[in-house]
Enzyme design. Structure first.
Site, mmCIF file in Angstrom:
data_model
loop_
_atom_site.group_PDB
_atom_site.id
_atom_site.type_symbol
_atom_site.label_atom_id
_atom_site.label_comp_id
_atom_site.label_asym_id
_atom_site.label_seq_id
_atom_site.Cartn_x
_atom_site.Cartn_y
_atom_site.Cartn_z
ATOM 1 N N GLY B 103 0.855 -1.183 0.000
ATOM 2 C CA GLY B 103 0.000 0.000 0.000
ATOM 3 C C GLY B 103 0.886 1.226 0.000
ATOM 4 O O GLY B 103 1.972 1.219 0.557
ATOM 5 N N CYS B 104 0.469 2.267 -0.656
ATOM 6 C CA CYS B 104 1.251 3.502 -0.622
ATOM 7 C C CYS B 104 1.050 4.171 0.723
ATOM 8 O O CYS B 104 0.022 3.999 1.358
ATOM 9 C CB CYS B 104 0.792 4.448 -1.725
ATOM 10 S SG CYS B 104 0.982 3.718 -3.345
#
Lengths: 415, 105
Positions: B103-104
């Site tokens: 996930g960013c």
């Protein structure tokens, strides 16, 4: 011969890089040119406070040119595209600017048009955003009229600017509605595409218990396909629905539009593939990238642009001198997380070390990942630090560019 | 870290079942992993996505997100959710034998 560094974007990253370069080189040695569409520099961390009446939109805007040192040339223009082969930038007014080195600092843009229902008629009936000045102001009006029902905070998908801001909004809404005496009439729901409130493990644990204590419900892995503003519901791609009486939606983000018009420069979302260490574009050694415009696995946050600035300018100066880059960015990120009732948390991490508890920048410092009054005061003080130290490209006393390990309770060192 | 056995071969997987070493993956393993995550038969459309995941991983060292998949794989986000219910990026990554998309932050 005078050489030229062309900086695309006069926001946080572009401004601090321009000012650092202007101090380092004389005008005879180097032209420093900044290109931006307008002369409005917005203090983006302040947007969060607008809907709660804690910041006035007009107070968050200053002139871009006034933040630049004398001797930095400012060009007000729209960028058409970058010609990587010719070391040229074409502007929409038909003129071109050549460069010896280019700095891409055009940040991230909101792309509401990519989600059904976030533009056009009906948008704004019950759904708003605080990620723009206008949006934050209109949300403020809606929030002041809101009396009961379900308030939904929705992050459509990552990456977004300041990934903790939506959580902060939920915390502040809890505080705001409590103070108004109507918290018991409102359900607050945080709806995210992620599989937890936050991606980082220790941080997720702490923030989840905070959300629970504040009675904020969390809906995870919800990939918003449609925002039905008039009908008051979010619809996910897999057919789930979350109803709302007031929705605060953070739209999808992408890079600046000229990036995708410039062959070889950007990725599918318009961000620029960047060497995580040297901050050079992967496409060309004479292109450097700072701040939200990169594709790095670092937060899109002002602190990151600040820490990157020192590294980038050092490596850029080496490049102009014909030397290989020798400074390395460690992914250092530092964020205050406002949690309401005059308190905030602080997180400090990098590519390798996740946010943990402890103190920053050392034992005597601010408490990490823990609510405290001191952190809230730190968050408020940051506005002055931003305009007076960060944008001028100065170091912030006691806050080192490389992430400090002292003071941290290390549990998760990976990589 | 633990082991799993697909197509008669033992491979290393992380606690969520994602391959630790994508080199250990073969096409024959995909149907067995798919069955584990509740996907019955792998159609040509499934394979288009799985191949794309492998290709992206080899090119960039990370699996794409749903949003990038929808733009670049030739399969719309809506169909991705029909093919890989709940989490297309995660499920397709697992079946394709590549690490969990990060996930960013």
């Amino acid at each position: 011969m005078t050489r030229r560094v062309l900086i695309l974007g006069g926001g946080t990253g572009g401004t601090l890089v321009a000012n650092r370069l202007r101090r380092m080189f004389t005008p005879e040695q180097l032209d420093v040119v900044v290109v931006d569409l307008d002369d409005r520099h917005i203090y983006q961390p302040g947007l969060l406070f607008v809907p709660f009446g804690r910041a006035r939109p007009s107070d968050l805007v200053r002139s871009r040119t006034r933040q630049l040192r004398p001797g930095v040339d400012f060009r007000r223009a729209e960028i058409d595209q970058v010609d990587l082969e010719g070391d040229l930038v074409a502007l929409r007014d038909g003129s071109t600017l050549g460069y010896d080195a280019l700095v891409v600092a055009t940040g991230a843009s909101l792309m509401p048009e990519e989600t059904e229902g976030l533009t056009g008629p009906g948008w704004g009936a019950k759904a708003h955003t605080f990620y723009s000045l206008e949006g934050a102001a209109s949300l403020g009006v809606a929030l002041s009229r809101f009396e009961r029902g379900r308030l939904v905070v929705n992050v459509v998908d990552m990456p977004i600017k300041c990934p903790v801001a939506p959580l902060e909004f939920a915390f502040l809404a809890d505080w705001f509605l409590t103070r108004k005496g109507i918290r018991h009439l409102v359900d607050i729901t945080f709806v995210t595409s992620l599989d937890g409130a936050f991606t980082k493990e220790v941080c997720n644990r702490e923030l989840s218990s905070l959300l629970e204590a504040k009675r904020i419900e969390v809906v995870t892995e919800f990939n918003t396909g449609q925002v039905d503003s008039a009908g008051g519901r979010l619809v996910s791609y897999d057919g789930r629905e979350v109803g709302f009486d007031l929705a605060v939606v953070v739209p999808l983000h992408g890079g600046a539009s000229y990036v995708n018009r410039s062959p070889g420069l950007g990725d599918d979302l318009g961000f620029v593939p960047t060497d995580e260490s040297t901050l050079q574009s992967k496409a060309s050694p004479n292109i450097f990238v700072v701040g939200d415009a990169t594709d790095l696995m670092a937060s899109k946050a002002g602190s990151v642009a600040h820490f990157e600035g020192e590294i980038l300018v050092h490596n850029l100066a080496r490049f102009l001198d014909g030397q290989p880059p020798d400074a390395s960015f460690d992914g250092h990120t530092n964020c205050f997380i406002e949690s309401g009732f005059g308190k905030a948390l602080l997180i400090d991490f990098n590519y390798q070390v996740d946010p943990v508890t402890g103190r920053f920048p050392a034992q005597w410092g601010l408490p990490l990942l823990k609510e405290s009054r001191l952190n809230h005061l730190g968050k408020l003080a940051f506005e002055s630090i931003y305009w007076n130290l960060l944008l001028p490209g100065r170091d912030i006393p006691t806050v080192p560019t490389a992430m400090p390990l002292t003071g941290k309770h290390l549990v998760a060192v990976t990589g | 870290m633990s082991d799993a056995t697909y197509a008669g071969r033992t491979v290393a997987v992380d606690p969520e079942g994602f391959f630790v070493d994508p080199e250990q993956w073969t096409d024959e393993m995909a149907p067995e992993i798919a069955a584990e995550v509740g996907i019955g038969e792998l159609t040509d459309r499934h394979w288009q996505v799985i191949k794309f995941m492998r290709h992206e991983y080899e090119q960039r060292g990370a699996g794409p997100t749903v949003r990038v998949l929808g733009r670049t794989s030739g399969v719309s986000i809506k169909e991705l959710y029909e093919l890989f219910p709940k989490g297309p990026a995660k499920l397709a990554a697992r079946i394709a034998g590549i690490p969990k998309p990060r996930g960013c932050i």
